[in-house]
Design an enzyme around this catalytic site. Sequence first.
Site, PDB file in Angstrom:
ATOM      1  CG  ASP A 181     -28.796  15.538  -3.050  1.00  0.00           C
ATOM      2  OD1 ASP A 181     -28.336  14.517  -3.598  1.00  0.00           O
ATOM      3  OD2 ASP A 181     -28.109  16.504  -2.693  1.00  0.00           O
ATOM      4  CE  LYS A 238     -23.063  14.768  -6.869  1.00  0.00           C
ATOM      5  NZ  LYS A 238     -23.305  15.329  -5.539  1.00  0.00           N
ATOM      6  CD  GLN A 249     -21.414  17.672  -3.391  1.00  0.00           C
ATOM      7  OE1 GLN A 249     -22.250  17.504  -4.273  1.00  0.00           O
ATOM      8  NE2 GLN A 249     -20.832  16.669  -2.794  1.00  0.00           N
TER       9      GLN A 249
HETATM   10  N1  GUN Z   1     -21.932  14.977  -0.231  1.00  0.00           N
HETATM   11  C1  GUN Z   1     -21.609  13.669  -0.200  1.00  0.00           C
HETATM   12  N2  GUN Z   1     -22.576  12.937  -0.799  1.00  0.00           N
HETATM   13  C2  GUN Z   1     -23.523  13.809  -1.196  1.00  0.00           C
HETATM   14  C3  GUN Z   1     -24.769  13.659  -1.867  1.00  0.00           C
HETATM   15  O1  GUN Z   1     -25.220  12.567  -2.222  1.00  0.00           O
HETATM   16  N3  GUN Z   1     -25.445  14.818  -2.103  1.00  0.00           N
HETATM   17  C4  GUN Z   1     -24.984  16.024  -1.708  1.00  0.00           C
HETATM   18  N4  GUN Z   1     -25.729  17.082  -1.962  1.00  0.00           N
HETATM   19  N5  GUN Z   1     -23.845  16.195  -1.087  1.00  0.00           N
HETATM   20  C5  GUN Z   1     -23.120  15.090  -0.831  1.00  0.00           C
END
Ligand code: GUN
Length: 295
Positions: free
Chosen positions: A121, A54, A98
């Site tokens: 998100d 990311k 995350q």
């Molecule tokens: N963990 C697995 N997929 C995601 C996601 O799309 N966003 C976040 N914040 N954590 C994750």
Amino acid sequence: MSARIIDGKAIAKEIRAEIKQRVEQMAVRHGMRPGLAVILVGKDPASEVYVRGKIADCKEVGIQSELIELPVEVTQAELLRRIDALNADPAVHGILVQLPLPGHIEMRSILERISVEKDVDGFHLYNVGGLITGDTIFPPCTPYGVQKLLDHEGIDVEGRNVVVVGASNIVGKPLAVMLMQKDATVCICHKKTRDLAQFTILADILVVAAGVPGLIVPQMIRTGTVVIDVGINRLPDGRITGDVDFEGVRQKASYITPVPGGVGPMTRAMLLHNTILSAERTLGERPKSFKLSAL
Ligand code: GUN
């Protein structure tokens, strides 16, 4: 029949190129860049890989990013303090915590602390609720990426049977709601579903997000089904594989996404998309909420 392989990697690259242009335009016109803050708690290897991806994406498109790495024993209070500081920082337009978080942290309180305006998100209850009514600020990235893949390939979901396998808060449930908004007939299957094949055989479009390698085999689908594989599973030999028996199912499907290189890169691209959208909203260049149909 041999399926057309939907190249999520290439489509995500196109989206990143568009976003990069919008970011440069913003820098020239307004002297600012979108900012994304990512909080990573602990050292989960998969999370570390996702987060680094990311951050690299942000760099590519000119979005400013900040990675906040916290030890696994961080307290809930400290995490909330960090989020409050990011909420108050005008240079930060998107905040992502995350997941998963360590067991001693109450995930929902953390997600609800993130400002709705910065919830790129789409996990805050306000944004989740917005999905139900068809107005949302930030659609969650993976379902949004799936929707974009279907749009890109010209696959209309209106009136089609869409079967979603997996009922998670991150993928299955929001995706089902987004597809309903587009007038699909949606069926959600999950761990407790008896005789999964009885449902998948009815699908015009099958989306699989179960986290079970090889769950979907050719006998479970009709000839010509569109198959979207959201699964990301690591096999004992280290290879990454989806939830679909790719080699078998591709002989029968009309379209199929590979793993890796299908939905995964789209999830990352939609995070960038939500982040620039958030920055544009602060400039009054975007309405305060969006009809999903217009996204
Ligand atoms: N963990 C697995 N997929 C995601 C996601 O799309 N966003 C976040 N914040 N954590 C994750």
